[in-house]
Design a protein around this motif. Sequence first.
Motif, PDB file in Angstrom:
ATOM      1  N   LEU A 178       0.833  -1.191   0.000  1.00 45.11           N
ATOM      2  CA  LEU A 178       0.000   0.000   0.000  1.00 45.11           C
ATOM      3  C   LEU A 178       0.873   1.249   0.000  1.00 45.11           C
ATOM      4  CD1 LEU A 178      -2.887   1.135   0.122  1.00 45.11           C
ATOM      5  CD2 LEU A 178      -2.781   0.916   2.628  1.00 45.11           C
ATOM      6  N   ILE A 179       0.834   1.961  -1.125  1.00 48.18           N
ATOM      7  CA  ILE A 179       1.577   3.220  -1.269  1.00 48.18           C
ATOM      8  C   ILE A 179       0.592   4.225  -1.844  1.00 48.18           C
ATOM      9  CG2 ILE A 179       3.602   4.364  -2.232  1.00 48.18           C
ATOM     10  CD1 ILE A 179       4.882   1.622  -2.588  1.00 48.18           C
ATOM     11  N   GLU A 180      -0.190   4.825  -0.978  1.00 51.21           N
ATOM     12  CA  GLU A 180      -1.317   5.664  -1.369  1.00 51.21           C
ATOM     13  C   GLU A 180      -1.363   6.891  -0.455  1.00 51.21           C
ATOM     14  OE1 GLU A 180      -3.399   5.610  -3.954  1.00 51.21           O
ATOM     15  OE2 GLU A 180      -5.389   4.945  -3.341  1.00 51.21           O
ATOM     16  N   GLY A 181      -1.866   7.984  -0.982  1.00 51.29           N
ATOM     17  CA  GLY A 181      -2.053   9.185  -0.167  1.00 51.29           C
ATOM     18  C   GLY A 181      -1.277  10.390  -0.650  1.00 51.29           C
ATOM     19  N   GLY A 182      -0.411  10.204  -1.629  1.00 44.93           N
ATOM     20  CA  GLY A 182       0.374  11.329  -2.129  1.00 44.93           C
ATOM     21  C   GLY A 182      -0.472  12.444  -2.704  1.00 44.93           C
ATOM     22  N   VAL A 187      -0.514  -6.610   5.018  1.00 44.31           N
ATOM     23  CA  VAL A 187      -0.306  -5.306   4.389  1.00 44.31           C
ATOM     24  C   VAL A 187       1.082  -4.801   4.728  1.00 44.31           C
ATOM     25  CG1 VAL A 187      -1.112  -2.911   4.260  1.00 44.31           C
ATOM     26  CG2 VAL A 187      -2.769  -4.770   4.603  1.00 44.31           C
ATOM     27  N   VAL A 188       1.781  -4.308   3.690  1.00 44.41           N
ATOM     28  CA  VAL A 188       3.044  -3.603   3.877  1.00 44.41           C
ATOM     29  C   VAL A 188       2.767  -2.153   3.494  1.00 44.41           C
ATOM     30  CG1 VAL A 188       5.411  -3.327   3.057  1.00 44.41           C
ATOM     31  CG2 VAL A 188       4.482  -5.620   3.454  1.00 44.41           C
ATOM     32  N   LEU A 189       3.069  -1.243   4.398  1.00 41.86           N
ATOM     33  CA  LEU A 189       2.776   0.174   4.200  1.00 41.86           C
ATOM     34  C   LEU A 189       4.069   0.943   3.950  1.00 41.86           C
ATOM     35  CD1 LEU A 189       0.546   2.403   4.334  1.00 41.86           C
ATOM     36  CD2 LEU A 189       1.098   2.611   6.779  1.00 41.86           C
ATOM     37  N   VAL A 202       1.861   1.452  13.498  1.00 47.24           N
ATOM     38  CA  VAL A 202       1.839   1.024  14.897  1.00 47.24           C
ATOM     39  C   VAL A 202       0.478   0.434  15.241  1.00 47.24           C
ATOM     40  CG1 VAL A 202       1.921   1.839  17.283  1.00 47.24           C
ATOM     41  CG2 VAL A 202       3.623   2.648  15.636  1.00 47.24           C
ATOM     42  N   GLU A 203      -0.580   1.140  14.889  1.00 45.61           N
ATOM     43  CA  GLU A 203      -1.939   0.703  15.239  1.00 45.61           C
ATOM     44  C   GLU A 203      -2.273  -0.665  14.653  1.00 45.61           C
ATOM     45  OE1 GLU A 203      -6.571   2.185  14.634  1.00 45.61           O
ATOM     46  OE2 GLU A 203      -4.934   3.615  14.339  1.00 45.61           O
ATOM     47  N   TYR A 204      -1.856  -0.926  13.418  1.00 42.71           N
ATOM     48  CA  TYR A 204      -2.215  -2.174  12.740  1.00 42.71           C
ATOM     49  C   TYR A 204      -1.063  -3.185  12.698  1.00 42.71           C
ATOM     50  CZ  TYR A 204      -6.536   0.087  11.375  1.00 42.71           C
ATOM     51  OH  TYR A 204      -7.759   0.711  11.398  1.00 42.71           O
ATOM     52  N   ASP A 205       0.047  -2.877  13.375  1.00 43.56           N
ATOM     53  CA  ASP A 205       1.203  -3.768  13.459  1.00 43.56           C
ATOM     54  C   ASP A 205       1.676  -4.197  12.071  1.00 43.56           C
ATOM     55  OD1 ASP A 205       3.209  -5.161  14.800  1.00 43.56           O
ATOM     56  OD2 ASP A 205       2.030  -7.011  14.862  1.00 43.56           O
ATOM     57  N   LEU A 206       2.015  -3.206  11.243  1.00 43.62           N
ATOM     58  CA  LEU A 206       2.387  -3.445   9.855  1.00 43.62           C
ATOM     59  C   LEU A 206       3.893  -3.392   9.642  1.00 43.62           C
ATOM     60  CD1 LEU A 206      -0.155  -1.047   8.097  1.00 43.62           C
ATOM     61  CD2 LEU A 206      -0.459  -3.479   8.624  1.00 43.62           C
ATOM     62  N   VAL A 207       4.362  -4.125   8.651  1.00 39.95           N
ATOM     63  CA  VAL A 207       5.699  -3.889   8.123  1.00 39.95           C
ATOM     64  C   VAL A 207       5.611  -2.528   7.444  1.00 39.95           C
ATOM     65  CG1 VAL A 207       7.417  -4.627   6.447  1.00 39.95           C
ATOM     66  CG2 VAL A 207       6.222  -6.336   7.846  1.00 39.95           C
TER      67      VAL A 207
END
Length: 190
Positions: free
Chosen positions: A84-88, A118-120, A141-146
């Motif tokens: 997930l690489i979104e928000g730019g 999910v990898v953020l 942190v909230e979703y414990d993601l890589v």
Amino acid sequence: MTMTLSGCSQPKLQPLPYGARILAFGDSLTAGYGVERIYSYPSVLAELSGRDVINAGVSGELTKQGIERLPFLLDQTMPELLLLIEGGNDILQNRPANETKQNLAKMIEMAQGRGIPVVLVGIPEKSLFSSSAALYRELAVEYDLVFDGNLMAALQRSPSLKSDYVHFNQQGYQQMAEGIFALLKENGAF
């Protein structure tokens, strides 16, 4: 510097077997704007990893549009991993950070609810020396993601890697793919 948010040193991702599908979801940086599609980061990552990397990048997309698009793609492709690489575009258009964060949280929950890790990768704020916007680290942190909060910011600060003020050239997308590949390896995917 790659950052994995975890309380232990064990890999956080399951090994991805050959034939595994990775869904690369995002906007123009995922689509590979500015280069031929074969030089986009998902295409290069597929070569590096030997896995099927689906390029689901849409130029100009806002996170609120991504929420509408993601469920169908998850159900259609049934990936073993979501990048997930979104928000730019939200950041460039000065959308409220809390709205962007809520939209990304919904996307993460859509994937995790289907059992898809999910990898953020964080997107930097509109500041020359910024690292990724704080909302990405908070979500990780909230979703414990890589999570990687520095790759995109470092690439954005290198004019020699860019085709315009936002997008990368062939070398930039190559380095983006190499950074993501390293992140996945460090966390047990390969």
